[in-house]
Enzyme design. Sequence first.
Site, mmCIF file in Angstrom:
data_model
loop_
_atom_site.group_PDB
_atom_site.id
_atom_site.type_symbol
_atom_site.label_atom_id
_atom_site.label_comp_id
_atom_site.label_asym_id
_atom_site.label_seq_id
_atom_site.Cartn_x
_atom_site.Cartn_y
_atom_site.Cartn_z
ATOM 1 N N LYS A 67 0.798 -1.289 -0.045
ATOM 2 C CA LYS A 67 0.019 0.056 0.020
ATOM 3 C C LYS A 67 0.756 1.455 -0.068
ATOM 4 C CE LYS A 67 -4.207 -1.704 2.127
ATOM 5 N NZ LYS A 67 -5.279 -1.632 3.100
ATOM 6 N N ASP A 102 -9.930 3.073 2.236
ATOM 7 C CA ASP A 102 -10.014 2.851 3.616
ATOM 8 C C ASP A 102 -10.540 4.002 4.502
ATOM 9 O OD1 ASP A 102 -8.995 0.131 3.255
ATOM 10 O OD2 ASP A 102 -6.812 0.698 3.531
#
Length: 281
Positions: A67, A102
């Site tokens: 990520k 997220d």
Amino acid sequence: MELKAACVIGWPVEHSRSPLIHTYWLRQLGITAEYRREAVPPERLAEFVAHLGDCGYVGANVTVPHKEAVMRFSRPDALARTVGAANTLWFEDGLLRATNTDVEGFVASLDASVPGWSAGLDQAVDNAVVLGAGGAARAVVFGLRERGLRHIRVVNRSFDRAAAMRARFGDAVVPVAWDQRNDVLAGARLLVNTTTLGMTGQEALDVDLARLATDAVVADIVYSPLATPLLATARARGLAAADGLGMLLYQARGAFMRFFGTRPEVTAGLRALVEADLVGV
């Protein structure tokens, strides 16, 4: 015509439920496309991302451990740059873009699980406690800051990583050493676990929920098991709780929209499907 496809990139990636979620939406919406897993080791990430479009992909979800690294090989938006991590890649105007869904996933999950949770907080006084200081914690802290919370204690085993959260997000964040975690729970009205403690195969999370405010909300981003020991203890004390499956489902919406041009809904049917898959493991 080549079949449109998206994928999830990770190492390992076999555990990912993203194919289950996105395939469900593709079928529900009648979109002819595929969603696949791609196991990509760190040393091959740059090459794989550089040829993402050549492999026929319109975009990709990104999971651990990529990520942060994937931002170097794409055009991250302001949100991804602020959080310091990206979990969604897609093509726009011929460029590979990156964002972080997220943040949306965490806040939307709390809204769905505990309606009005933020309206019940005195944002100038009440405090939140976030356990962990990794990429997920950064997304959670950003989401809480966006909701106006001004007192967020970040507790981590590495105090330096907790201190880095203050440097990134400002004075609203107070870094706390791990051995002081129970002390800072006193009177807190929101507790969020972003660590792997309590996950299947990991050691338990040792915290004293009796110190929380009696109307506190407890959230855990772990979704295997669905009812972590932390959430089970919170519910036994009569506290409102939000599990990690909600965050997983809601973060997928923004990615799907960028891949396929339609924003899907998180439904009871989808949740039941993923719950059954988790329980079957």
